[in-house]
Design a protein around this motif. Structure first.
Motif, PDB file in Angstrom:
ATOM      1  N   LYS A   1       0.185   6.379   6.086  1.00  0.00           N
ATOM      2  CA  LYS A   1       0.950   5.731   5.024  1.00  0.00           C
ATOM      3  C   LYS A   1       1.938   6.707   4.412  1.00  0.00           C
TER       4      LYS A   1
ATOM      5  N   GLU B   1       0.816  -1.216   0.000  1.00  0.00           N
ATOM      6  CA  GLU B   1       0.000   0.000   0.000  1.00  0.00           C
ATOM      7  C   GLU B   1       0.848   1.264   0.000  1.00  0.00           C
ATOM      8  N   ARG B   2       2.121   1.138   0.392  1.00  0.00           N
ATOM      9  CA  ARG B   2       2.982   2.305   0.518  1.00  0.00           C
ATOM     10  C   ARG B   2       3.956   2.472  -0.651  1.00  0.00           C
ATOM     11  N   THR B   3       3.890   1.588  -1.641  1.00  0.00           N
ATOM     12  CA  THR B   3       4.884   1.638  -2.721  1.00  0.00           C
ATOM     13  C   THR B   3       4.207   1.615  -4.091  1.00  0.00           C
TER      14      THR B   3
ATOM     15  N   THR C   1       5.672   7.502  -1.533  1.00  0.00           N
ATOM     16  CA  THR C   1       6.957   7.227  -2.168  1.00  0.00           C
ATOM     17  C   THR C   1       6.913   7.619  -3.631  1.00  0.00           C
TER      18      THR C   1
END
Length: 398
Positions: A395, A331-333, A398
């Motif tokens: 979150k 979810e963060r990339t 990035t």
């Protein structure tokens, strides 16, 4: 049947990988239990075993740094297949000879596959891209249930075969089953990340640049380093130490592995569904609680039945951790660097763990069986605190 497949997220690539996992684990479910006793049977000591495990950690970290960027550049499928082929080469090294040279060859290739007690970043990214976000944890849970359910049976079978017929039948079955699994993936897995590729200079530049951690994700990298040291010292030589200290047989080790696999297998699908209801944060914290119970149990108790009971909690630890932590990272990339991030996080974990098995062997030789586990417990408390802080934040972008 179709409703059950939908409930378990057994669609498309997930269905293919479920079959491949089932077949491959027929061999690796046995190998995981017996490889350390086998190496000790060649005349090597616990300290020697620690060096071999350190080689595995080094080559794993190297593979993780390589496979991620290659997957982002050339696609998931072909890189994943190369990783599985490396596992075949590793086991063939054991089949050829018990000579230390081949044992180190086994250590290098099994580690470089990035598929030894973890998932290759190309495979992880392919899984993440084969299902929708809300089904991701369930898909991971389903595949883990299949893998651990198979190991649940084969661990005890492998321990018994090692006593009755020796180690060679186990090695042979592992090679055959992994080869069949590779063939299934080659024929039926669909690519999820189509790219134009790159030339050699661009590939080298991408791999080198991949060594640098992203500033906004530094807390995650630091936590993975702490986990690498803690688990490396505490558990890298665990089965070998049980054999050396308490005289546990490969059959007893197989029963312990089966107990862990039972918990992992039967908990995986409910874990995925719970994460959909409770959120991934609560589930990774549940993993930390299971890890604490495991460490305390192995430290405080001595009997085989007690070790068998706490092996259940040892299985719940990764059962709760892997699908939910993977979802948190996914979810963060962004997609274009997702495999690289997966690989890099695991690589920092493995690099930190390179000296850990050797140190664990020295600590064991100097202070006994519980000393490495006490070190693990201290590091567990540290990363548990970090986990609470990290997952309470929004979150990262990035």
């Amino acid at each position: 049947m179709s409703s059950l497949s939908k409930y378990l997220a057994l669609e498309g690539n997930i269905r293919v990988l479920a079959l491949q996992t089932l077949i491959s684990q027929l061999g690796f479910g046995m190998l995981f239990v017996v490889w350390q006793p086998y190496i000790l049977s060649t005349g090597l000591t616990i300290v020697d075993l620690g060096i071999i495990q350190s080689v595995i950690n080094l080559s794993t970290a190297t593979g993780l740094f390589v496979w991620g960027p290659l997957s982002d550049i050339f696609g998931r499928k072909r890189v994943m297949l190369l990783g599985h082929a490396s596992r075949v080469v590793a086991v063939l090294a054991l089949v050829i000879s018990g000579n230390p040279v081949f044992l180190y060859a086994f250590a290098f290739f099994i580690g470089f596959s990035a598929l030894w007690m973890q998932s290759n970043p190309a495979r992880t990214a392919l899984l993440a891209e084969s299902v929708s976000n809300e089904k991701r944890a369930t898909a991971y849970g389903t595949l883990m249930a299949i893998g651990q359910g198979t190991s649940m049976v084969m661990a005890s079978v492998g321990g018994y075969i090692a006593i009755v017929s020796g180690y060679w039948p186990i090695f042979a079955v592992t090679v055959v089953c992994e080869t069949i699994g590779i063939t299934i993936m080659l024929l039926f897995v669909r690519e999820t990340h189509h790219t134009a590729g790159a030339n050699g200079r661009e590939v080298g530049s991408r791999i080198i640049s991949n060594l640098r951690p992203e500033r906004e994700m530094m807390p995650l990298y630091l936590m993975m380093v702490i986990m690498g040291i803690g688990y490396g010292v505490g558990f890298s030589l665990f089965y070998g130490a049980l054999t050396d200290t308490y005289g546990f047989t490969t059959f007893e080790l197989g029963l312990m592995s089966t107990a862990s696999s039972v918990a992992w297998a039967f908990g995986s699908i409910p874990s995925g569904k719970l994460s959909e209801r409770l959120g991934t944060r609560k589930m990774v914290l549940a993993s930390t609680a299971a890890a604490l119970i495991t460490a305390l149990g192995f430290i405080l108790f001595r009997s085989f039945p007690a070790f068998l009971i706490f092996s259940v909690f040892n299985g719940l630890d990764p059962c709760f951790w892997i699908p939910n932590w993977t979802s948190i990272i996914a979810e963060r990339t962004p997609v274009k660097v997702r495999a690289s991030i997966f690989g890099k996080l695991d690589a920092y974990n493995r690099f930190a763990g390179i000296p850990a098995p050797f140190l664990g062997g020295l600590i064991y030789a100097g202070y006994g069986f519980t000393a490495p586990l006490l070190v693990h417990l201290v590091f567990l408390l540290i990363w548990g605190y970090m986990l609470v802080k990290i997952t309470s934040k929004p979150k990262a972008v990035t």
